[in-house]
Design an enzyme around this catalytic site. Structure first.
Site, PDB file in Angstrom:
ATOM      1  N   SER A 133       0.859  -1.179   0.000  1.00  0.00           N
ATOM      2  CA  SER A 133       0.000   0.000   0.000  1.00  0.00           C
ATOM      3  C   SER A 133       0.895   1.229   0.000  1.00  0.00           C
ATOM      4  CB  SER A 133      -0.880  -0.001   1.257  1.00  0.00           C
ATOM      5  OG  SER A 133      -1.492   1.260   1.472  1.00  0.00           O
ATOM      6  N   TYR A 146      -2.479  -0.491  10.248  1.00  0.00           N
ATOM      7  CA  TYR A 146      -2.491  -0.965   8.864  1.00  0.00           C
ATOM      8  C   TYR A 146      -1.202  -0.603   8.143  1.00  0.00           C
ATOM      9  CZ  TYR A 146      -3.925  -1.257   3.948  1.00  0.00           C
ATOM     10  OH  TYR A 146      -4.009  -1.546   2.612  1.00  0.00           O
TER      11      TYR A 146
END
Length: 244
Positions: A133, A146
């Site tokens: 990501s 995350y």
């Protein structure tokens, strides 16, 4: 094999691979939507194996790979996609939430790669694509658990690429920006989610969020022979976010 294939980027990737003629093993912890999706693929003539399981559980992760090799005789491509996206800063996140995201996004990716590499070594190599990501490359607000978990994906891609390059196994990662998956759309109904998404969308130079199919195309490239001299790369699919 594509983990986390019932929804979002995993589903879009499986659909693209199917159109390209791949024989698929799709996995997810959510059984009903996974089986329904597999039935849709079979109606188009695609050969599909399904495995319902939790990538963070060692037995399940091994069973996923075994199902692929027993059905098709080999594993050529692994897309380690399964993950969860908790939203919160370090004060909001609990230790339990940290453990959950590290188990699935971190340990689950490690186990998928571990058993995937074991299978690929038996047949002369293959290609692995890890889902990282922009949060696994640069810091972002409200990604206290995350983001670090996605740094695991980035690190795994780089380290495993070096470990196994001379054995015919390529390992790369994609780093999507904010993508309009079902999970991201759900954030609009969470406390602070709509404001967070509006702010993040504005940070993407292209002025919009990405689509799952756009990430799937990048994954397919890295998995294919067109990327035969690419390993250890982290490819942003982020509308220019990381170029700033």
């Amino acid at each position: 094999m594509i983990t986390g294939a019932a929804y979002g980027i995993g589903r879009a990737t499986a659909a693209l691979f199917a159109r390209e003629g791949a024989r698929l093993t799709v996995t997810d912890i959510q059984g009903e939507p996974l089986l329904a999706f597999a039935d849709e693929l079979r109606e188009t003539g695609v050969d599909v194996e399904t495995v319902i399981g939790d990538v963070s559980r060692e037995d399940d992760a091994r069973r996923m790979i075994t199902a692929a090799t027993e059905r098709f005789g080999r594993l050529d491509v692994l897309v380690a996609n399964a993950g969860i996206i908790p939203l919160g800063d370090v004060q909001e996140m609990t230790a339990a939430a940290w453990d959950d995201v590290m188990a699935i996004d971190g340990r689950g990716m490690f186990l998928s790669c571990k058993f995937g590499i074991e299978a690929m070594l038996a047949t002369g190599g293959g290609s692995i694509v890890c889902l990282s990501s922009i949060s696994g490359v640069a810091g972002q607000k409200r990604q206290a658990a995350y983001g670090p978990a996605k740094f695991v994906a980035t690190g795994l891609a780089k380290h495993l690429a070096i470990e196994w390059a001379d054995r015919g196994i390529r390992v790369n990662a994609v780093a999507p920006g904010t993508i309009t998956t079902e999970r991201v759309n759900q954030m609009r109904d969470e406390p602070g989610g709509a404001e967070y998404l509006a702010a993040v969308e504005a940070q993407h130079p292209m002025g919009r969020m990405g689509e799952p199919a756009e990430v799937a195309s990048a994954i397919a490239f890295l998995a294919s022979d067109d990327a035969s001299f690419i390993t250890g790369a982290v490819l942003p699919v982020d509308g220019g976010y990381l170029a700033q």
